[in-house]
Design a protein around this motif. Structure first.
Motif, PDB file in Angstrom:
ATOM      1  N   LEU A  41      44.595  41.067  42.224  1.00 28.33           N
ATOM      2  CA  LEU A  41      45.218  42.333  42.621  1.00 28.33           C
ATOM      3  C   LEU A  41      45.950  42.107  43.940  1.00 28.33           C
ATOM      4  N   VAL A  42      47.264  42.231  43.917  1.00 31.71           N
ATOM      5  CA  VAL A  42      48.094  42.026  45.113  1.00 31.71           C
ATOM      6  C   VAL A  42      48.423  43.392  45.694  1.00 31.71           C
ATOM      7  N   THR A  43      48.078  43.586  46.965  1.00 31.21           N
ATOM      8  CA  THR A  43      48.321  44.901  47.567  1.00 31.21           C
ATOM      9  C   THR A  43      48.702  44.770  49.038  1.00 31.21           C
ATOM     10  N   ASP A  44      49.102  45.889  49.628  1.00 27.90           N
ATOM     11  CA  ASP A  44      49.464  45.914  51.047  1.00 27.90           C
ATOM     12  C   ASP A  44      48.183  45.831  51.887  1.00 27.90           C
ATOM     13  N   PRO A  45      48.253  45.196  53.088  1.00 26.50           N
ATOM     14  CA  PRO A  45      47.042  45.107  53.921  1.00 26.50           C
ATOM     15  C   PRO A  45      46.454  46.484  54.231  1.00 26.50           C
ATOM     16  N   GLY A  46      47.310  47.475  54.393  1.00 29.71           N
ATOM     17  CA  GLY A  46      46.826  48.826  54.708  1.00 29.71           C
ATOM     18  C   GLY A  46      46.065  49.477  53.570  1.00 29.71           C
ATOM     19  N   LEU A  47      46.219  48.949  52.373  1.00 30.15           N
ATOM     20  CA  LEU A  47      45.539  49.542  51.210  1.00 30.15           C
ATOM     21  C   LEU A  47      44.309  48.743  50.786  1.00 30.15           C
ATOM     22  N   ALA A  48      44.168  47.514  51.354  1.00 36.25           N
ATOM     23  CA  ALA A  48      43.145  46.590  50.834  1.00 36.25           C
ATOM     24  C   ALA A  48      41.743  47.177  50.881  1.00 36.25           C
ATOM     25  N   SER A  49      41.478  48.044  51.870  1.00 34.55           N
ATOM     26  CA  SER A  49      40.132  48.629  51.940  1.00 34.55           C
ATOM     27  C   SER A  49      40.149  50.115  51.579  1.00 34.55           C
ATOM     28  N   ARG A  61      35.938  45.070  37.363  1.00 35.81           N
ATOM     29  CA  ARG A  61      34.706  44.260  37.313  1.00 35.81           C
ATOM     30  C   ARG A  61      33.668  44.880  36.385  1.00 35.81           C
ATOM     31  N   SER A  62      33.636  46.215  36.346  1.00 30.86           N
ATOM     32  CA  SER A  62      32.612  46.870  35.515  1.00 30.86           C
ATOM     33  C   SER A  62      32.872  46.654  34.023  1.00 30.86           C
ATOM     34  N   THR A  63      34.102  46.259  33.692  1.00 28.10           N
ATOM     35  CA  THR A  63      34.360  45.969  32.271  1.00 28.10           C
ATOM     36  C   THR A  63      34.319  44.467  32.002  1.00 28.10           C
ATOM     37  N   GLY A  64      33.836  43.713  32.980  1.00 27.76           N
ATOM     38  CA  GLY A  64      33.653  42.277  32.748  1.00 27.76           C
ATOM     39  C   GLY A  64      34.818  41.407  33.188  1.00 27.76           C
ATOM     40  N   LEU A  65      35.850  42.019  33.764  1.00 29.89           N
ATOM     41  CA  LEU A  65      36.960  41.214  34.285  1.00 29.89           C
ATOM     42  C   LEU A  65      36.594  40.687  35.663  1.00 29.89           C
ATOM     43  N   GLY A  66      37.047  39.480  35.981  1.00 29.23           N
ATOM     44  CA  GLY A  66      37.000  39.058  37.378  1.00 29.23           C
ATOM     45  C   GLY A  66      38.152  39.761  38.078  1.00 29.23           C
ATOM     46  N   CYS A  67      38.058  40.001  39.377  1.00 31.01           N
ATOM     47  CA  CYS A  67      39.189  40.624  40.074  1.00 31.01           C
ATOM     48  C   CYS A  67      39.039  40.421  41.570  1.00 31.01           C
ATOM     49  N   ASP A  68      39.991  39.736  42.178  1.00 23.95           N
ATOM     50  CA  ASP A  68      40.005  39.558  43.634  1.00 23.95           C
ATOM     51  C   ASP A  68      41.253  40.219  44.195  1.00 23.95           C
ATOM     52  N   ILE A  69      41.184  40.475  45.529  1.00 25.91           N
ATOM     53  CA  ILE A  69      42.319  41.116  46.210  1.00 25.91           C
ATOM     54  C   ILE A  69      43.057  40.083  47.057  1.00 25.91           C
ATOM     55  N   PHE A  70      44.382  40.091  46.998  1.00 24.14           N
ATOM     56  CA  PHE A  70      45.206  39.344  47.958  1.00 24.14           C
ATOM     57  C   PHE A  70      46.094  40.353  48.684  1.00 24.14           C
ATOM     58  N   SER A  71      45.985  40.396  50.005  1.00 24.28           N
ATOM     59  CA  SER A  71      46.753  41.407  50.749  1.00 24.28           C
ATOM     60  C   SER A  71      47.476  40.801  51.957  1.00 24.28           C
ATOM     61  N   GLY A  72      47.707  39.499  51.915  1.00 25.12           N
ATOM     62  CA  GLY A  72      48.363  38.857  53.059  1.00 25.12           C
ATOM     63  C   GLY A  72      49.873  38.983  53.001  1.00 25.12           C
ATOM     64  N   ILE A  73      50.362  40.222  53.005  1.00 22.69           N
ATOM     65  CA  ILE A  73      51.815  40.404  52.918  1.00 22.69           C
ATOM     66  C   ILE A  73      52.313  41.348  54.003  1.00 22.69           C
ATOM     67  N   LYS A  74      53.522  41.068  54.463  1.00 26.24           N
ATOM     68  CA  LYS A  74      54.160  41.917  55.475  1.00 26.24           C
ATOM     69  C   LYS A  74      54.864  43.088  54.800  1.00 26.24           C
ATOM     70  N   HIS A  94      43.050  32.583  38.670  1.00 26.26           N
ATOM     71  CA  HIS A  94      43.421  33.873  38.074  1.00 26.26           C
ATOM     72  C   HIS A  94      44.362  33.658  36.888  1.00 26.26           C
ATOM     73  N   ASP A  95      44.461  34.712  36.060  1.00 24.67           N
ATOM     74  CA  ASP A  95      45.301  34.577  34.867  1.00 24.67           C
ATOM     75  C   ASP A  95      46.216  35.784  34.666  1.00 24.67           C
ATOM     76  N   GLY A  96      46.486  36.485  35.753  1.00 22.12           N
ATOM     77  CA  GLY A  96      47.400  37.619  35.682  1.00 22.12           C
ATOM     78  C   GLY A  96      47.424  38.320  37.038  1.00 22.12           C
ATOM     79  N   VAL A  97      48.390  39.215  37.213  1.00 24.57           N
ATOM     80  CA  VAL A  97      48.555  39.903  38.501  1.00 24.57           C
ATOM     81  C   VAL A  97      48.561  41.412  38.290  1.00 24.57           C
ATOM     82  N   ILE A  98      47.786  42.118  39.133  1.00 25.07           N
ATOM     83  CA  ILE A  98      47.914  43.568  39.245  1.00 25.07           C
ATOM     84  C   ILE A  98      48.679  43.810  40.546  1.00 25.07           C
ATOM     85  N   ALA A  99      49.917  44.249  40.449  1.00 26.99           N
ATOM     86  CA  ALA A  99      50.721  44.542  41.642  1.00 26.99           C
ATOM     87  C   ALA A  99      50.505  46.015  41.963  1.00 26.99           C
ATOM     88  N   PHE A 100      49.829  46.294  43.082  1.00 32.77           N
ATOM     89  CA  PHE A 100      49.276  47.628  43.340  1.00 32.77           C
ATOM     90  C   PHE A 100      49.678  48.064  44.748  1.00 32.77           C
TER      91      PHE A 100
END
Ligand SMILES: [Fe+2]
Length: 390
Positions: A41-49, A61-74, A94-100
């Motif tokens: 999941l790629v998101t803005d730093p202000g949204l990461a938390s 995750r509750s449906t069994g997917l792995g999911c990590d956050i990347f928010s190192g973007i300006k 990872h095997d796909g991107v959630i652009a959020f």
């Protein structure tokens, strides 16, 4: 009047779009449908938390997917941000991107999904000539896009704007397959957006629809979408700014934003040709720049667009349909939603006007402006927009 509960639909044009309040709940299912078992999941730093992101991650995750956050973007994502995201993608297998998120997160997420499958550096895919033919399409990762602002429309766009920090230039990275495979337009995700950002992003959506509508490129489908997109902004942007919790207004602005980006396959124009260098040189907010520039660019284009804008004002039901009444409406809505009248108010002066004008002429958006402005004409528009002379 239609209530937001009824505003619920599945669209397959220009991509799969799930529209309606609460439809973020369908995110895990969409990821699975696209073959993802471990999305990044790629998101803005202000949204990461923020709760909207944490809940999305939890639901995956509750449906069994792995999911990590990347928010190192300006806020104007850079080439290094994309490289860092590619590293995080590979490190996490990872095997796909959630652009959020806002436009930055969507653009960065789409660029990361492109770059995970390429051996060439990012700038080799700049939207110049037939560079897109260099893309190894099979290596691209699938993307689900979830906008949390209503402006950029990047969720239905086939490109990302990425800043080349070495030369302070915004470059457009393009491939038709960068269009996300699925989109969720959920107005609940945008209710937390502050007034100022609601206003600036909404004006970006207006600028996309408006520049696409004025473009001389032959694409009547896109022109029709732009016309209705402008009407939606007129009806709903003031309401979204006045009451951020108005879900009808929020949903209609998300739709207007997606329409703007769909329409600008017809091209943009001088607002964006100037906003791109100004954003790169001054790190100013893209939507705010377009909002401020809008009346000055309309005025400069007047002789080429007068009839077309008069037709637009008849569709918008403005009293006394004419170019002048449209310009008055633009000034009024800017004023109502708190957009400043000058670039000076954004801290921009004329000290680099020659450089900005040169970059504007070279910007890809200038090619579809109704008039092919010279450097001197761009410099004059910039000077007017700094001083407030209309
Ligand atoms: Fe824009």
């Amino acid at each position: 009047m239609t209530s937001v509960q009824q505003l619920r639909a599945n669209w397959n044009y220009p991509t799969a779009v799930k529209v309606g309040a609460g439809r973020i709940s369908e995110l895990p299912g969409l990821c699975s449908t696209l073959g993802m078992s471990n999305p990044l999941l790629v998101t803005d730093p202000g949204l990461a938390s923020a709760s909207i992101v944490l809940e999305a991650v939890d639901s995956c995750r509750s449906t069994g997917l792995g999911c990590d956050i990347f928010s190192g973007i300006k806020s104007n994502p850079t080439g290094k941000n994309v490289d860092d995201g590619v590293q995080a993608y590979r490190a996490g297998r990872h095997d796909g991107v959630i652009a959020f998120g806002g436009g930055s997160a969507l653009d960065a997420g789409k660029a990361i999904a492109l770059m995970v499958g390429q051996d060439r550096p990012l700038w080799d895919f700049e939207d110049v000539g037939d560079n897109y033919l260099r893309v190894n399409v099979a290596g691209m990762a699938p993307v689900v896009a979830v906008p949390t602002t209503a402006g950029t429309g990047s969720e239905v766009g086939r490109a990302s704007v990425i800043t080349d920090e070495e030369v302070h230039v915004k470059r457009i990275i393009f491939h038709a397959r960068m269009l996300p495979a699925a989109v969720i337009l959920d107005p609940v995700l945008t209710v937390g957006l502050p007034k100022k950002l609601t206003a600036a992003t909404g004006m970006d959506a207006l600028s996309h629809n408006l520049e696409a509508y004025c473009s001389p490129f032959y694409h009547p489908m896109a022109a029709g979408i732009a016309l209705e997109g402008i009407r939606l902004v007129k009806e709903w942007l003031p309401k979204a700014v006045a009451d951020g919790g108005d879900l009808d207004a929020r949903l209609n602005m998300l739709v207007a934003s997606s329409m703007g980006a769909t329409a600008f396959q017809r091209g943009l124009g001088a607002m964006h040709a100037l906003a791109h260098p100004l954003g790169a040189l001054y790190d100013a907010h893209h939507g705010m720049l377009n909002a401020v520039l809008m009346p000055y660019v309309l005025n400069a284009n007047r002789e080429a667009i007068e009839d077309r804008i008069a037709a637009l004002t008849r569709y918008l039901n403005l009293s006394q349909p004419s170019f002048a009444s449209f310009l008055d409406w633009v000034l009024a809505i800017r004023n109502d939603i708190g957009i400043p009248h000058t670039l000076a108010a954004l801290g921009i002066d004329t000290s680099r006007s020659e450089l900005v004008a040169r970059m504007a002429v070279e910007d890809g958006s200038s090619a579809t402006n109704p008039i092919s402005f010279s450097r001197a004409q761009y410099a004059a528009i910039l000077e007017n927009a700094v001083s407030g002379l209309l």
